[in-house]
Scaffold this motif. Sequence first.
Motif, PDB file in Angstrom:
ATOM      1  N   GLY A 189      14.568  -4.702  -0.093  1.00  0.00           N
ATOM      2  CA  GLY A 189      14.957  -5.896  -0.175  1.00  0.00           C
ATOM      3  C   GLY A 189      15.450  -6.354  -1.262  1.00  0.00           C
ATOM      4  N   ARG A 190      15.682  -7.673  -1.608  1.00  0.00           N
ATOM      5  CA  ARG A 190      16.433  -8.256  -2.747  1.00  0.00           C
ATOM      6  C   ARG A 190      15.615  -8.963  -3.776  1.00  0.00           C
ATOM      7  N   ARG A 191      15.715  -8.583  -5.057  1.00  0.00           N
ATOM      8  CA  ARG A 191      14.809  -9.410  -5.946  1.00  0.00           C
ATOM      9  C   ARG A 191      15.201 -11.050  -5.755  1.00  0.00           C
ATOM     10  N   GLY A 192      14.071 -11.725  -6.262  1.00  0.00           N
ATOM     11  CA  GLY A 192      14.027 -13.298  -6.034  1.00  0.00           C
ATOM     12  C   GLY A 192      14.306 -13.877  -4.783  1.00  0.00           C
ATOM     13  N   LYS A 193      13.969 -13.091  -3.768  1.00  0.00           N
ATOM     14  CA  LYS A 193      13.947 -13.400  -2.171  1.00  0.00           C
ATOM     15  C   LYS A 193      12.456 -13.371  -1.577  1.00  0.00           C
ATOM     16  N   GLY A 194      12.436 -13.976  -0.540  1.00  0.00           N
ATOM     17  CA  GLY A 194      11.177 -14.059   0.008  1.00  0.00           C
ATOM     18  C   GLY A 194      10.030 -14.892  -0.314  1.00  0.00           C
ATOM     19  N   LYS A 195       8.829 -14.808  -0.005  1.00  0.00           N
ATOM     20  CA  LYS A 195       7.647 -15.799  -0.464  1.00  0.00           C
ATOM     21  C   LYS A 195       7.324 -15.712  -1.659  1.00  0.00           C
ATOM     22  N   ARG A 196       7.036 -16.816  -2.559  1.00  0.00           N
ATOM     23  CA  ARG A 196       6.510 -16.790  -3.699  1.00  0.00           C
ATOM     24  C   ARG A 196       4.967 -16.485  -3.922  1.00  0.00           C
ATOM     25  N   LEU A 197       4.534 -15.492  -4.668  1.00  0.00           N
ATOM     26  CA  LEU A 197       3.248 -14.865  -4.883  1.00  0.00           C
ATOM     27  C   LEU A 197       2.390 -16.047  -5.689  1.00  0.00           C
ATOM     28  N   ARG A 198       1.073 -16.038  -5.267  1.00  0.00           N
ATOM     29  CA  ARG A 198       0.249 -17.230  -5.718  1.00  0.00           C
ATOM     30  C   ARG A 198      -1.230 -16.385  -5.868  1.00  0.00           C
ATOM     31  N   LYS A 199      -1.947 -16.656  -6.934  1.00  0.00           N
ATOM     32  CA  LYS A 199      -3.228 -16.378  -6.964  1.00  0.00           C
ATOM     33  C   LYS A 199      -4.015 -16.458  -5.894  1.00  0.00           C
ATOM     34  N   GLY A 200      -4.645 -15.397  -5.354  1.00  0.00           N
ATOM     35  CA  GLY A 200      -5.718 -15.497  -4.284  1.00  0.00           C
ATOM     36  C   GLY A 200      -5.001 -14.854  -3.043  1.00  0.00           C
ATOM     37  N   MET A 201      -3.598 -14.420  -2.930  1.00  0.00           N
ATOM     38  CA  MET A 201      -3.048 -14.097  -2.022  1.00  0.00           C
ATOM     39  C   MET A 201      -3.537 -12.458  -2.096  1.00  0.00           C
ATOM     40  N   VAL A 202      -4.011 -11.893  -0.826  1.00  0.00           N
ATOM     41  CA  VAL A 202      -4.339 -10.603  -0.802  1.00  0.00           C
ATOM     42  C   VAL A 202      -3.520  -9.729   0.323  1.00  0.00           C
ATOM     43  N   PHE A 203      -2.966  -8.359   0.006  1.00  0.00           N
ATOM     44  CA  PHE A 203      -2.114  -7.886   0.877  1.00  0.00           C
ATOM     45  C   PHE A 203      -1.897  -6.446   0.866  1.00  0.00           C
ATOM     46  N   THR A 204      -1.494  -5.712   1.724  1.00  0.00           N
ATOM     47  CA  THR A 204      -1.236  -4.257   1.387  1.00  0.00           C
ATOM     48  C   THR A 204       0.456  -4.007   0.756  1.00  0.00           C
ATOM     49  N   ILE A 205       0.417  -2.958   0.162  1.00  0.00           N
ATOM     50  CA  ILE A 205       1.836  -2.481  -0.012  1.00  0.00           C
ATOM     51  C   ILE A 205       1.563  -1.153   0.350  1.00  0.00           C
ATOM     52  N   GLU A 206       2.536  -0.613   1.066  1.00  0.00           N
ATOM     53  CA  GLU A 206       2.337   0.844   1.740  1.00  0.00           C
ATOM     54  C   GLU A 206       3.529   1.497   2.023  1.00  0.00           C
ATOM     55  N   PRO A 207       4.412   1.775   1.083  1.00  0.00           N
ATOM     56  CA  PRO A 207       5.651   2.238   1.475  1.00  0.00           C
ATOM     57  C   PRO A 207       5.587   3.550   2.100  1.00  0.00           C
ATOM     58  N   MET A 208       6.492   3.736   3.118  1.00  0.00           N
ATOM     59  CA  MET A 208       6.684   4.916   3.867  1.00  0.00           C
ATOM     60  C   MET A 208       7.941   5.285   3.597  1.00  0.00           C
ATOM     61  N   ILE A 209       8.345   6.527   3.132  1.00  0.00           N
ATOM     62  CA  ILE A 209       9.379   7.065   2.244  1.00  0.00           C
ATOM     63  C   ILE A 209       9.831   8.368   3.063  1.00  0.00           C
ATOM     64  N   ASN A 210      10.974   8.456   3.663  1.00  0.00           N
ATOM     65  CA  ASN A 210      11.316   9.419   4.560  1.00  0.00           C
ATOM     66  C   ASN A 210      12.309  10.507   3.791  1.00  0.00           C
ATOM     67  N   GLU A 211      12.565  11.673   4.034  1.00  0.00           N
ATOM     68  CA  GLU A 211      13.360  12.845   3.468  1.00  0.00           C
ATOM     69  C   GLU A 211      14.896  12.476   3.812  1.00  0.00           C
ATOM     70  N   GLY A 212      14.754  12.311   4.912  1.00  0.00           N
ATOM     71  CA  GLY A 212      16.337  12.040   5.692  1.00  0.00           C
ATOM     72  C   GLY A 212      16.509  10.865   6.059  1.00  0.00           C
ATOM     73  N   THR A 213      16.792  10.146   7.145  1.00  0.00           N
ATOM     74  CA  THR A 213      17.070   8.753   7.646  1.00  0.00           C
ATOM     75  C   THR A 213      15.929   7.787   7.566  1.00  0.00           C
TER      76      THR A 213
END
Length: 255
Positions: A189-213
Amino acid sequence: MGSERITLLSTREIEKMRRAGRLAAQLLDYLAPMIQPGISTLELNDAAEGWTQEQGAKSAPLGYNGFPKSICTSINEVICHGIPNAKQILKEGDIINLDVTPILNGYHGDTSRTFFVGTPSPKAKKLVEVTEECLRRGIAEVKPGAKIGDIGAAIQEYAESNGFSVVRDFVGHGISNIFHTAPQVPHYGRRGKGKRLRKGMVFTIEPMINEGTWEAELLEDGWTAITKDGKLSAQFEHTLAVTDEGVEILTSRDR
């Protein structure tokens, strides 16, 4: 992916998430020594299920939208949601992602790591190391006032600078006493885009990274996602809470 409304968790709820998260980290630590050539993914699943029950918890994936097992086991070209089975035997040089989500007292701890089976190839080793660093860089962006796009931008920039690609079809997600909820957290994605983060938000970050496509295909079982070109994929995941100061990793192994 559940409702679009983002729920902010109370201090009390975050403490429950912390306990579930700690349990999730301990489950991966418990399974880690078993990841050797010759073990089946079903044996890993059954060990995880037994241990989870002993802790007074239950496995969120089991029966979730019809998923048949307690953990996800994703080997080599499998991006995510691999289904454990008795015929799938780990062999020297494989990489495997274990994705676990115990539910403790109603709250979910969701985490995953990619492990080496024996000695990895140089390419597999680099992919796994870059993927773990992608997760670290995504987490480093989390603080009140930041935007969700900042997380994806940091991950995409690092992955692509190392010659790898970021899966688009699967994203991080809000989590609490509900397994998947708002917000969605893309790993590109792009910096400065999307929802603003606020105290009390809980979520996962779970990057899936591929060797090729970055492109994925779904197998006939309706769950297993593989890389379109058959090349390797790796993933790491943590559950996080946005705090006053920045971020707390709820599924950290060093609690």
